[in-house]
Scaffold this motif. Structure first.
Motif, PDB file in Angstrom:
ATOM      1  N   MET A 280      38.523   6.817 -24.826  1.00 31.30           N
ATOM      2  CA  MET A 280      37.070   6.987 -24.879  1.00 31.30           C
ATOM      3  C   MET A 280      36.360   5.653 -25.064  1.00 31.30           C
ATOM      4  N   SER A 281      37.015   4.675 -25.691  1.00 32.75           N
ATOM      5  CA  SER A 281      36.396   3.354 -25.785  1.00 32.75           C
ATOM      6  C   SER A 281      36.285   2.711 -24.411  1.00 32.75           C
ATOM      7  N   ILE A 282      37.290   2.951 -23.559  1.00 36.45           N
ATOM      8  CA  ILE A 282      37.197   2.424 -22.186  1.00 36.45           C
ATOM      9  C   ILE A 282      36.025   3.077 -21.468  1.00 36.45           C
ATOM     10  N   GLU A 283      35.861   4.390 -21.682  1.00 37.82           N
ATOM     11  CA  GLU A 283      34.708   5.071 -21.076  1.00 37.82           C
ATOM     12  C   GLU A 283      33.397   4.472 -21.590  1.00 37.82           C
ATOM     13  N   LEU A 284      33.396   4.122 -22.886  1.00 39.72           N
ATOM     14  CA  LEU A 284      32.188   3.514 -23.463  1.00 39.72           C
ATOM     15  C   LEU A 284      31.874   2.192 -22.779  1.00 39.72           C
ATOM     16  N   MET A 285      32.918   1.404 -22.480  1.00 43.41           N
ATOM     17  CA  MET A 285      32.666   0.130 -21.793  1.00 43.41           C
ATOM     18  C   MET A 285      32.117   0.371 -20.390  1.00 43.41           C
ATOM     19  N   LEU A 286      32.651   1.395 -19.695  1.00 44.59           N
ATOM     20  CA  LEU A 286      32.121   1.704 -18.359  1.00 44.59           C
ATOM     21  C   LEU A 286      30.651   2.096 -18.445  1.00 44.59           C
ATOM     22  N   ASN A 287      30.301   2.859 -19.498  1.00 51.39           N
ATOM     23  CA  ASN A 287      28.906   3.265 -19.659  1.00 51.39           C
ATOM     24  C   ASN A 287      28.005   2.087 -19.944  1.00 51.39           C
ATOM     25  N   ALA A 288      28.513   1.145 -20.742  1.00 46.97           N
ATOM     26  CA  ALA A 288      27.711  -0.040 -21.042  1.00 46.97           C
ATOM     27  C   ALA A 288      27.454  -0.836 -19.766  1.00 46.97           C
ATOM     28  N   ALA A 289      28.481  -0.942 -18.916  1.00 48.78           N
ATOM     29  CA  ALA A 289      28.291  -1.643 -17.645  1.00 48.78           C
ATOM     30  C   ALA A 289      27.264  -0.923 -16.787  1.00 48.78           C
ATOM     31  N   ASN A 290      27.309   0.421 -16.816  1.00 53.06           N
ATOM     32  CA  ASN A 290      26.330   1.197 -16.066  1.00 53.06           C
ATOM     33  C   ASN A 290      24.919   0.919 -16.532  1.00 53.06           C
ATOM     34  N   LEU A 291      24.755   0.859 -17.863  1.00 51.19           N
ATOM     35  CA  LEU A 291      23.414   0.583 -18.401  1.00 51.19           C
ATOM     36  C   LEU A 291      22.936  -0.789 -17.949  1.00 51.19           C
ATOM     37  N   GLY A 292      23.838  -1.758 -17.902  1.00 54.18           N
ATOM     38  CA  GLY A 292      23.477  -3.079 -17.400  1.00 54.18           C
ATOM     39  C   GLY A 292      23.030  -3.032 -15.949  1.00 54.18           C
ATOM     40  N   PHE A 293      23.794  -2.307 -15.128  1.00 55.60           N
ATOM     41  CA  PHE A 293      23.426  -2.182 -13.705  1.00 55.60           C
ATOM     42  C   PHE A 293      22.042  -1.579 -13.554  1.00 55.60           C
ATOM     43  N   VAL A 294      21.812  -0.471 -14.285  1.00 55.69           N
ATOM     44  CA  VAL A 294      20.548   0.242 -14.079  1.00 55.69           C
ATOM     45  C   VAL A 294      19.373  -0.578 -14.595  1.00 55.69           C
ATOM     46  N   SER A 295      19.564  -1.300 -15.727  1.00 54.72           N
ATOM     47  CA  SER A 295      18.413  -2.045 -16.241  1.00 54.72           C
ATOM     48  C   SER A 295      18.122  -3.262 -15.371  1.00 54.72           C
TER      49      SER A 295
END
Lengths: 98, 168
Positions: free
Chosen positions: A31-46
């Motif tokens: 789940m921490s790996i999933e959290l990192m993927l989500n953080a990258a997603n937030l970077g992309f979208v912002s």
């Protein structure tokens, strides 16, 4: 401010790294790996919002598809490992060690 | 103004959920607090006027992937005694903070140099299904097809791995 979103993305990514480093439970690591993927997603979208350009949204979609594929495979592997070893400790899964 | 308050609320919830994920001992508690992070990230996508990503984050991430993870956690029936002992997790956590903090500081310094754009919510014409779909099926058609093949391969792989018979 767009940079606040990027700060949040950086903080979440670092928390994901800390989860992978400090925990030994397979589920928490996953789940921490999933959290990192989500953080990258937030970077992309912002950044996509910053440049008013929707390529980042498409990249976030791709990341989500990859995360879904990864979740399916990783959970299958976790089930197999639990069947073989009866444990969830990452230190026990050392079949490839010589 | 309201978007600023919403941003700080969602950001606080996301960070608290992520902290809970790496601190809670039982994976079920960790997964539940990770769901909080995912849902507040969906709220942040809505604030960034990424409507399609907002919906997909809720449906695919907080819905499908997390329910799959929760299902597997419940399926394995993890008791308190099955959990790995983490005798030196705080040690590793402190070491990780020491390594990660300078990198985070550098990245935050870099992102401070970006132009200070105030985030306002676009009514339409940005981030909706139509606009992102047009982009996806014109400029990003090849990556889209590759991702669909990847999903197919992952599906077959998961069935082959988890559906194995005769393994003790």
């Amino acid at each position: 401010m767009v940079s606040h979103y990027l700060f949040l993305s950086i903080i979440l990514f670092c928390l994901g790294i800390l989860g992978v480093v400090s925990r030994r439970n397979v589920f928490i690591v996953f789940m921490s790996i999933e959290l990192m993927l989500n953080a990258a997603n937030l970077g992309f979208v912002s950044l996509s919002r910053l440049h008013v350009n929707m390529d980042g949204h498409v990249l976030a979609l791709m990341v989500m598809a990859v995360a879904a594929a990864e979740a399916a495979l990783a959970l299958a592997v976790i089930i197999l490992l639990h069947k073989h070893k009866g444990n969830l400790d990452t230190n026990i899964f050392s079949l490839l060690k010589g | 103004m309201i978007t600023t308050y919403l941003f700080f609320g969602f950001a606080l919830l996301a960070v608290l959920g992520a902290l809970g994920l790496i601190i809670f001992k039982h994976p079920m508690n960790g997964a539940m607090s990770f769901v909080v992070t995912l849902i507040s990230l969906a709220g942040l996508y809505a604030l960034l006027s990424a409507k399609l990503i907002f919906a997909i984050q809720l449906i695919v991430y907080a819905g499908a992937i997390m329910s799959l993870i929760l299902f597997i956690i419940m399926f394995l029936n993890i008791q308190e005694k099955d959990l790995p002992l983490d005798p030196n997790r705080w040690f590793y956590l402190a070491g990780g903070i020491v390594v990660v903090a300078p990198i985070a500081g550098l990245l935050i310094k870099i992102s401070k140099s970006l132009p200070a754009t105030e985030v306002t919510v676009f009514e339409d014409g940005f981030g909706g299904v139509k606009e992102v779909g047009q982009l996806l099926f014109t400029q990003w058609l090849l990556p889209f097809e590759i991702v669909s093949i990847l999903l197919l391969v992952a599906l077959v792989g998961a069935v082959v791995l988890a559906g194995k018979r005769g393994v003790n």
